[in-house]
Write a protein that holds these residues in place. Sequence first.
Motif, short mmCIF file in Angstrom:
data_model
loop_
_atom_site.label_atom_id
_atom_site.label_comp_id
_atom_site.label_asym_id
_atom_site.label_seq_id
_atom_site.Cartn_x
_atom_site.Cartn_y
_atom_site.Cartn_z
N GLY A 1 0.81 -1.20 0.00
CA GLY A 1 0.00 0.00 0.00
C GLY A 1 0.85 1.26 0.00
N PRO A 2 0.19 2.41 -0.04
CA PRO A 2 0.94 3.67 -0.03
C PRO A 2 1.57 3.92 1.34
CG PRO A 2 -1.42 4.08 0.14
CD PRO A 2 -1.26 2.61 -0.12
N GLY A 3 2.70 4.62 1.30
CA GLY A 3 3.33 5.05 2.54
C GLY A 3 3.98 3.96 3.36
N THR A 4 4.43 2.90 2.71
CA THR A 4 5.03 1.78 3.43
C THR A 4 6.55 1.71 3.29
OG1 THR A 4 4.60 0.31 1.56
CG2 THR A 4 2.92 0.39 3.29
N GLY A 5 7.13 2.72 2.64
CA GLY A 5 8.58 2.78 2.50
C GLY A 5 9.14 2.17 1.23
N LYS A 6 8.27 1.90 0.25
CA LYS A 6 8.74 1.28 -0.99
C LYS A 6 9.74 2.15 -1.73
CE LYS A 6 4.64 0.89 -2.69
NZ LYS A 6 3.96 1.57 -1.57
N SER A 7 9.38 3.40 -1.96
CA SER A 7 10.26 4.30 -2.73
C SER A 7 11.57 4.56 -2.00
CB SER A 7 9.54 5.62 -3.04
OG SER A 7 8.42 5.37 -3.87
N THR A 8 11.52 4.70 -0.68
CA THR A 8 12.74 4.88 0.11
C THR A 8 13.64 3.66 -0.03
OG1 THR A 8 11.56 6.31 1.66
CG2 THR A 8 13.62 5.32 2.44
N LEU A 9 13.05 2.48 0.00
CA LEU A 9 13.82 1.25 -0.17
C LEU A 9 14.42 1.19 -1.58
CD1 LEU A 9 14.79 -1.59 0.60
CD2 LEU A 9 12.50 -2.43 -0.04
N ILE A 10 13.61 1.50 -2.58
CA ILE A 10 14.10 1.50 -3.97
C ILE A 10 15.30 2.45 -4.10
CG2 ILE A 10 13.50 2.22 -6.33
CD1 ILE A 10 12.14 -0.34 -5.85
N ASP A 11 15.20 3.64 -3.50
CA ASP A 11 16.30 4.59 -3.56
C ASP A 11 17.56 4.02 -2.90
OD1 ASP A 11 14.58 6.36 -4.81
OD2 ASP A 11 14.26 7.61 -3.02
N GLU A 12 17.40 3.36 -1.76
CA GLU A 12 18.55 2.76 -1.07
C GLU A 12 19.18 1.66 -1.93
OE1 GLU A 12 21.51 1.62 1.67
OE2 GLU A 12 20.39 3.49 1.45
#
Length: 179
Positions: free
Chosen positions: A12-23
């Motif tokens: 779902g939204p706001g679960t840290g996916k994009s932050t993880l992808i960036d890392e």
Amino acid sequence: MAALRRMVVTGGPGTGKSTLIDELARRGLATEPEVARAILRKDGGMALRAGDPAGFADAMFDAELSAYRRAEAGSCPILFDRGFPDIAGFLHLEGLPVPAAIDRACRELRYEGPIFRAPPWSAIYRRDAERIQDWDAAVASDAAVSAAWREYGYSPIDLPLADPAQRADFVMSHLPVAP
């Protein structure tokens, strides 16, 4: 040469996916960003999402298909921020039917995996300009997209509720090893 592996982070939204992808990108893993965010950031994107969810799903599908095709042309593993079943889950959540083209893509254009699920995590959830759902809607979105992934034959692996570096370590430990 290692076999091409298309992997996904879903949830779902706001679960840290994009932050993880960036890392993971920082660590050298090839990644594809979330297509929905890109659409929402364009002129008229938020209005499309609000006023025409089916049209928004079509726009996501076109962008996701382009990303999938780019990955086919590449020679290295790639991690996607969401995939075709996320679009089906969005449509289910909106009470809309899944068009034949999207259903066919979910069945035929496969991600080899692994498929990682970022579960709802209230401690990090924040609304922003594109993430307009309240907490309950975010949890419902996770349930819908997770069900869609299972419906299409995938078995997502839950990510730990941990900082981005620990999550990235978890993902890296599950990546396929080149032969």
